[in-house]
Design an enzyme around this catalytic site. Structure first.
Site, PDB file in Angstrom:
ATOM      1  N   CYS A  79      37.125 130.571  78.921  1.00  0.00           N
ATOM      2  CA  CYS A  79      37.856 130.293  80.361  1.00  0.00           C
ATOM      3  C   CYS A  79      38.638 131.440  80.780  1.00  0.00           C
ATOM      4  CB  CYS A  79      38.507 128.998  80.596  1.00  0.00           C
ATOM      5  SG  CYS A  79      37.922 128.414  82.476  1.00  0.00           S
ATOM      6  N   HIS A 182      34.139 125.038  79.441  1.00  0.00           N
ATOM      7  CA  HIS A 182      35.153 124.280  78.213  1.00  0.00           C
ATOM      8  C   HIS A 182      34.478 123.833  77.215  1.00  0.00           C
ATOM      9  CE1 HIS A 182      39.446 125.523  79.079  1.00  0.00           C
ATOM     10  NE2 HIS A 182      38.786 125.255  80.771  1.00  0.00           N
ATOM     11  N   GLU A 184      34.749 123.348  74.237  1.00  0.00           N
ATOM     12  CA  GLU A 184      35.792 121.939  73.748  1.00  0.00           C
ATOM     13  C   GLU A 184      35.780 120.834  74.545  1.00  0.00           C
ATOM     14  OE1 GLU A 184      38.877 123.890  76.517  1.00  0.00           O
ATOM     15  OE2 GLU A 184      36.699 124.678  74.749  1.00  0.00           O
TER      16      GLU A 184
END
Length: 204
Positions: A79, A182, A184
């Site tokens: 990001c 993202h 994650e």
């Protein structure tokens, strides 16, 4: 592997996802630990200038440049961490790291589309890349951003996504990678990206 702590980013979320794929990972802002790492992750959330100001305040710019440009070890920017790999952004005036020839532009405000772009979207793969090779046909990734990566050299663009316009969502120059989404936060599809990076071995 080290997740670089320069004052911005979802450090715990990134570390937790990397640990789920079996990576040995720690968070650090120590120059010696960073230079000894086999791989680095640059997380990031927020304003471009704030991120670069925090990075400069941490006195890590030179350390990161040595790591990426001299030692030539793998780096993944996520990001904002991907955006600062470029030269700069319309969001501010600070100079980015400049490792990839790209500039961040604001997503256009088009009828029926909200900015920031928040939610799930696919990535259309343009060329082979360790992060995406073998991705599931139904792969979707989680985005939260108002600015996008605009590469001067289109060969640096690995994958694209759409939010009113087509934009680069995954970039790669050699051993340096960036994802606008993202991983994650992208569940099993993000986990696959993290696993691929953790297992990545650049050619000697």
């Amino acid at each position: 592997m080290i997740v670089v702590d320069y004052g911005v980013g979802n450090l715990s979320s990134v570390c937790n996802m990397l640990r789920k794929v079996g990576a040995e990972v720690s968070v650090s802002s120590d120059a010696e630990e960073i230079l000894a790492a086999d791989k680095l992750v640059l997380p990031g959330v927020g304003h471009f200038d704030h991120g670069m100001n925090r990075l400069d305040a941490s006195r890590l710019r030179g350390v990161l440049e040595r790591y990426a440009l001299e030692l030539r070890r793998p780096v993944l920017g996520i990001c904002l961490g991907a955006q600062i790999l470029g030269r700069g952004s319309e969001e501010g005036t600070a100079a980015g790291l400049g490792w990839i020839d790209m500039h961040c532009l604001r997503l256009p405000a088009l009828p029926g589309l909200r900015v920031p772009h928040m939610g799930w979207a696919p990535v259309s793969q343009r060329r082979p890349c360790p992060l995406l090779d073998g991705a599931a046909a139904d792969a979707r990734y989680y985005f939260v951003h108002s600015y996008y990566l605009d590469c001067a050299d289109q060969s640096d663009v690995v994958g694209t996504s759409e939010h009113g316009i087509e934009f680069a969502s995954v970039v790669q120059r050699g051993h340096i990678f960036g994802t606008q989404f993202h991983p994650e936060k992208s569940l099993r599809h993000g986990m696959a990206v993290m696993r691929a990076f953790s297992e990545y071995c650049p050619d000697e």
